[in-house]
Design an enzyme around this catalytic site. Structure first.
Site: not given
Length: 534
Positions: A247, A249, A251-252, A254, A267, A363
């Site tokens: 994954g 997101g 911010y970075g 996964v 993460k 969110d």
């Protein structure tokens, strides 16, 4: 968690940049450290300096503060600056005198800005002449009981996250600062943080310090998040193999990792995202519920920060709703969709109504709802969570900036930054519509007149147009239902559609709270299971 112990150390200090004259105290919380006969007249001290706007080098920072380079230590988001604090004659408070050479064009406000707005200007009537040396008084403090850090609260900070950074005792910090309500600190407040380990051992600030990597709990099976060594994170991800990325997101990345024989999700965040890292760490250390993703541990190293979670074997709900066949998934059956909705509703109900302070996720969307091996849902990604000191039904407060994902944002939030638990209810209503239609919140819809031109179609408007049809609303609704959903209980589906409509009401006061949503979904699930057994 903040350390439960408190160790006597050599007299130390707290610090933060201030231009003396304390008339500006009324603008935010600050209790200066008073000179006392029982305290030493001077002590070593340090400044925790956030780098404002653009990154300064260590040399530039040392020059700015007029200290040797050896007195400056880099942190993940600024610098720690060694000073000497003293109680000078005719001074009521501990201070450090700092000489500053006035630059052309300087104003008292620009000087404050240079020091990351740690400087509180209270002598604006004094004329600044270029090349003239002025003396700035820096407020600091000494204690016989502990080394102390004077810290300026940043946006997103809580007492918990601040104490976590400095390995400080949360209770003693609250008492030292006279905080009636530790959940009500605000940006630019000044706090004194007692550090039990001493100034040179603040390894939670310098995440690359070897001591930080070694200060870990031996077993993952703990109610508290475990500090993990960086080398274990590298091994768990096969040195961050791109084949293990599951994954990505805001911010970075996964990764799927194997940690001590257990599958985990890891993460990776840049160390410049320390506020988001600490915010999520703070929330997940405090909230524990079967329908919230569980935090196992955290780590740092290689200019990155890491959060380690339980692994959700079936991934994000979005992968099962939007073109599932392209991702190798079978369509979700009707009863499974209702169960997922109920699980997510219970997770939101918990953070809205059964924690104190209350939390607003901000969110909620299918990619932040993860599914375990039995397709039970768990809410994830708490980096944007906002705490609320008011009850979930209160009016809330205006946010300083809009965060979240377009298509899921409540209209009052977009319009004026109005944040309440009902903002999450709106987002959840959009998720319900996606469960019903299989469509994303926003999709590009080609214009019949010109297929080259396209515009975003909202699943909310798509569904509301069907539900508002006065002739035969179910016939219109049936046209919107996910074509992959070939079998369902008509009555239960209609009830869930009406619930989704209530959740996205333009008037936030008319939206149901999550406890009511969960109750309605539990009835829908019971009816669906009865239908399934026929």
């Amino acid at each position: 968690m903040c350390s439960p112990y408190f160790v006597n150390m050599n007299p130390f200090v707290s610090f933060v940049i201030w231009i003396s004259l304390l008339s500006s105290f009324h603008s935010f919380h600050a209790s200066p450290m008073q000179c006392k006969v029982s305290l030493n007249e001077s002590c070593p001290a340090s400044l925790y300096y956030y780098v404002p706007n653009t990154m300064r080098s260590l040399d530039e920072t040392a020059s700015l503060f007029n200290v040797d380079n050896d007195a400056v230590k880099r942190t993940i988001d600024g610098f720690l600056i060694m000073i000497n604090c003293s109680c000078l004659a005719e001074h009521r408070f501990f201070t450090w005198h700092m000489d500053y050479k006035v630059q052309k064009g300087d104003t008292w406000n620009s000087i404050s800005s240079k020091f990351g707005f740690f400087v509180v200007v209270a002598m604006s009537e004094k004329v600044l002449i270029p090349s003239v040396i002025v003396t700035l008084d820096v407020l600091c403090g000494c204690s016989n009981n502990a080394d102390m850090v004077t810290y300026k609260v940043q946006n997103g900070d809580t007492v918990f996250t601040i104490c976590s950074r400095f390995k400080a005792n949360e209770t003693k910090t609250v008492l030292l600062n006279g905080l009636d309500n530790p959940d009500s600190i605000h940006e630019r407040d000044i706090l004194f943080i007692p550090t039990p380990a001493g100034f040179n051992n603040l390894t939670s600030i310098d995440y690359h310090n070897q001591e930080f990597e070694e200060s870990m709990v031996s077993s993952i099976g703990s109610d508290k998040a475990t500090v993990l060594p960086y080398n274990e994170i590298r091994e768990a991800t096969s040195n961050f193999s791109r084949s293990l990325i599951i994954g990505q997101g805001s911010y970075g990345l996964v990764y799927l990792g194997k940690l001590r024989g257990t599958d985990v999700a890891i993460k990776q965040m840049k160390d410049t995202n320390s506020k988001e890292f600490l915010s999520e760490l703070n929330i997940l250390c405090k909230v524990h519920h079967i329908n919230l993703i569980e935090l196992i541990g955290y780590a740092a190293g290689g200019e990155s920060l890491f959060l380690v979670y339980e692994f959700a074997q079936n991934g994000a709900l979005s992968n099962h709703l939007h073109n599932p066949a392209l991702r190798g998934h079978k369509p979700l059956p009707w009863t499974t969709r209702v169960q997922i909705a109920l699980d997510a509703a219970k997770g939101l109900e918990y953070i809205h109504e059964h924690t104190k302070p209350y939390y607003v996720h901000r969110d909620i969307k299918p990619s932040n709802i993860l599914l375990d091996s039995n397709f039970h849902a768990k809410i994830a990604d708490f980096g944007l969570v906002k705490l609320s000191e008011q009850s979930p039904d209160a009016g809330g407060a205006a946010a300083s900036r809009i965060v979240g994902t377009f298509g899921y944002l409540a209209p009052e939030y977009v319009r004026d930054g109005h944040v309440t638990a009902k903002s999450d209810v709106y987002s959840f209503g959009v998720v319900l519509m996606e469960l019903l239609t299989g469509q994303p919140a926003l999709s590009k819809d080609a214009s019949p007149e010109n297929e080259k031109l396209s515009e975003h179609r909202s699943v909310v408007q798509y569904m509301l147009s069907a539900l508002n049809d006065s002739q035969d609303s179910f016939d219109e609704l049936a046209k919107c239902i996910d074509p992959n959903l070939t079998s369902y209980d008509k009555d239960s589906l209609y009830e869930m559609a009406l619930l989704s409509k209530d959740c996205v009401d333009d008037n936030w006061k008319r939206r149901p709270d999550m406890s009511r949503v969960a109750l309605r979904l539990s009835h829908i699930l019971s009816s669906s299971r009865e239908w399934e057994e026929l």
